[in-house]
Design an enzyme around this catalytic site. Structure first.
Site, PDB file in Angstrom:
ATOM      1  N   CYS A   1      14.631 -10.210  -2.884  1.00  0.00           N
ATOM      2  CA  CYS A   1      14.907  -9.850  -3.950  1.00  0.00           C
ATOM      3  C   CYS A   1      13.976  -9.073  -4.725  1.00  0.00           C
ATOM      4  CB  CYS A   1      15.452 -10.981  -4.794  1.00  0.00           C
ATOM      5  SG  CYS A   1      16.939 -11.488  -4.089  1.00  0.00           S
TER       6      CYS A   1
ATOM      7  N   TYR B   1       0.750  -1.260   0.049  1.00  0.00           N
ATOM      8  CA  TYR B   1      -0.066  -0.065  -0.079  1.00  0.00           C
ATOM      9  C   TYR B   1       0.682   1.184  -0.159  1.00  0.00           C
ATOM     10  CZ  TYR B   1      -3.205  -3.132   2.299  1.00  0.00           C
ATOM     11  OH  TYR B   1      -3.953  -4.459   2.791  1.00  0.00           O
TER      12      TYR B   1
END
Ligand SMILES: *Cc1c(COP(=O)(O)O)cnc(C)c1O
Length: 422
Positions: free
Chosen positions: A344, A318
Site C-alpha cells: 500500500c 533509488y
C-alpha cells in the site's frame, strides 16, 4: 554464459525452467545462477593474473549463506559492514583472515569481535573509531591491523544515495586530514597500520572517478612511506556498475589491468584489494513473481504481481530500473504494462515494460535482481520475505525457505500484561 535464456517451455535458469521452480517453491522467489556468480568472480581474479591481490566480496550486496558459501569455495575474501555479516561469513565457511571490516558506525562489540576473529583489516572512518579499536586491541592483547578509509573527494556521477566519496559524505576521512589521522593511529597502542582504503560509490558506469581516487590513494602511500609509515596494501573498494538492461557496465578486466599498470608506472607493487558486490551477484539473480490481477486505470495498464517493494526495494528507493520479462516466450509485439506490487504505497512499482499480452497467473522475471534485492527485503505490510533458490546446472536448491507467519511474530508479545518493567 547467459544463465537466463529461453528454451522449451519458457525462460530457464541454467538448465532448469523457471516455471518448475515457481511450481515447486512458489512465488515470489529469488533465483540465482551458481555458474554466473563463479564466472563473475573469476573475471576479476583472472584479470589480476600473478599480481598480488585479494577479492573481498561485499557481503551487503547479498549475504545469503549459500551464496557466501559459493564464494568461500572459490577462495574469496569478504568485505563486511557489521558484526552480523562477520558471523554470516564464519557460518558460510569463509576464512575470517580474509575479511575487511568497513562501515562508519562499528559498535564496541563489533570491533572486539572483529579483532578476536583475526580479520585482515579494519577500515577505520574516524579518530574516535581509532580510539575504540586501540582500546579493544589492548584489552584483548592483540594487534589490530587497520587502514584509514579515505574520502578522496571525487564525484562518482551516480545516484546521490550511493555516492560515498564526496567531501560532504558521511563516509571516510577527508583527504586533507588523512595524514594526521595516520600519524594519530601510528601512535596508538594495539594498532598496526596495514593499508589505505577507499570506496567512492556504487553502480559506477565509468572508471575515471575510480582511477582518480586510486591515484590519490597512491599519492597518499608515497607521502606515508616518506614519513616512515609502512603501507602493505591498497584497497580500491567496489562500485563497478552493471547494465540493468541498458549499456553494459565498465569492463572489469580493463579496470583491474589499469590499476595494475598504474601501480607499475608509479614504481609500486603493493597488493591490491577490491570489494565488488553488485558486479559479482547482480546479474546472477532474478526475482520470479506471478501476475495476480490485470487492470487499467486511465491510460495505464497495470499488472499487479505478488512481489512488491518489500521484496525488491531498489526501484522505490533509488528509482532504479530493472528489465522485466515474461517467463513464457512470445512473438507477440506486446503492450506496455506498469508492473506493480501489492504494497500500500504508490512507490510500489517494480517497473514498466513492454510485455506480451498477460494473463492471470503468468510468471514474470525481474532481471539483475541478485544484488541489493533479498538483502534489502523487509516485512512491510506483514509480508513474508521470499524464498531463495540457487540453480546449479540441471539442479536447483532451496537455500532460503519462505518466511512463515510464525517467524514474523516470533519476537513479539501478545499483550502488555506480562512484559512490564519498572
Ligand atoms: C557497498 C560497498 C561495497 C560494494 O559496492 P558495490 O557497488 O556493490 O560493488 C564495497 N565496499 C564498501 C565499503 C561498501 O560499503
Amino acid at each position: 554464459m547467459n544463465p537466463f535464456e529461453y528454451g522449451d517451455g519458457g525462460l530457464y535458469a541454467e538448465e532448469v525452467p523457471l516455471s518448475r521452480i515457481a511450481e515447486d517453491v512458489g512465488t515470489p522467489c529469488y533465483v540465482y545462477s551458481r555458474g554466473r556468480i563463479e564466472e563473475n568472480w573469476k573475471v576479476y581474479n583472472d584479470a589480476f593474473g600473478d599480481y598480488p591481490h585479494r577479492i573481498c566480496y561485499a557481503v551487503k550486496a547479498n549475504g545469503t549463506l549459500a551464496i557466501l558459501g559459493i564464494l568461500a569455495g572459490l577462495g574469496s575474501g569478504f568485505d563486511i559492514v557489521s558484526g552480523g555479516e562477520l558471523r554470516r561469513v564464519e557460518m558460510a565457511g569463509g576464512a575470517l583472515s580474509t575479511v575487511v571490516f568497513s562501515g562508519v558506525g562499528k559498535t564496541r562489540s563489533e570491533v572486539a569481535a572483529a579483532i578476536a576473529s583475526g580479520v585482515a583489516c579494519i577500515d577505520v572512518e574516524s579518530p574516535d573509531e581509532i580510539d575504540r579499536v586501540s582500546e579493544a586491541a589492548v584489552y584483548l592483547q592483540r594487534t589490530a591491523p587497520i587502514a584509514v578509509r579515505v574520502n578522496p573527494d571525487v564525484d562518482p556521477d551516480t545516484h546521490p544515495y550511493i555516492a560515498t566519496g564526496l567531501k560532504s559524505s558521511k563516509f571516510g576521512i577527508g583527504i586533507d586530514r588523512v595524514i594526521d589521522t595516520y600519524r594519530y593511529a601510528a601512535g596508538k597502542p594495539g594498532i598496526e597500520i596495514a593499508g589505505v582504503a577507499c570506496h567512492i560509490g556504487s553502480q559506477l558506469m565509468d572508471t575515471e572517478p575510480l582511477l582518480d581516487a586510486f591515484n590519490r590513494l597512491l599519492d597518499l602511500v608515497d607521502t606515508l612511506q616518506g614519513l616512515g609509515i609502512n603501507i602493505r596494501h591498497v584497497d580500491a573498494g567496489g562500485g563497478l556498475g552493471i547494465g540493468y538492461g541498458r549499456v553494459p557496465g565498465p569492463d572489469r578486466t580493463v579496470w583491474i589491468k589499469t590499476m595494475v599498470e598504474t601501480m607499475g608506472r608509479r614504481m609500486q607493487q603493493l597488493p591490491i584489494i577490491i570489494e565488488p558486490g553488485r558486479s559479482i551477484v547482480g546479474d546472477a539473480g532474478v526475482l520470479l513473481t506471478r501476475v495476480e490481477y490485470l487492470k487499467t486505470n486511465g491510460s495505464k495498464r497495470f499488472a499487479v504481481v505478488d512481489a512488491g517493494m518489500n521484496d525488491l526495494l531498489r526501484p522505490a528507493l533509488y528509482g532504479a530500473r530493472h528489465d522485466i520479462i515474461t517467463v513464457k516466450q512470445s512473438t507477440d509485439a506486446g503492450q506496455r504494462y506498469d508492473v506493480v506490487g501489492p504494497v500500500c504505497e504508490s512507490a510500489d512499482v517494480l517497473g514498466t515494460a513492454l510485455l506480451p499480452s498477460l494473463e492471470l497467473g503468468d510468471l514474470i522475471a525481474v532481471k539483475e535482481a541478485g544484488a541489493y534485492g533479498s538483502a534489502m527485503a523487509s516485512n512491510y505490510n506483514a509480508r513474508l520475505r521470499p524464498a531463495e533458490v540457487v540453480v546449479d546446472g540441471g539442479r536447483f536448491h532451496l537455500v532460503r525457505q519462505r518466511e512463515t507467519f510464525e517467524n514474523l511474530v516470533a519476537l513479539e508479545a501478545l499483550a502488555l500484561g506480562e512484559t512490564a518493567t519498572q
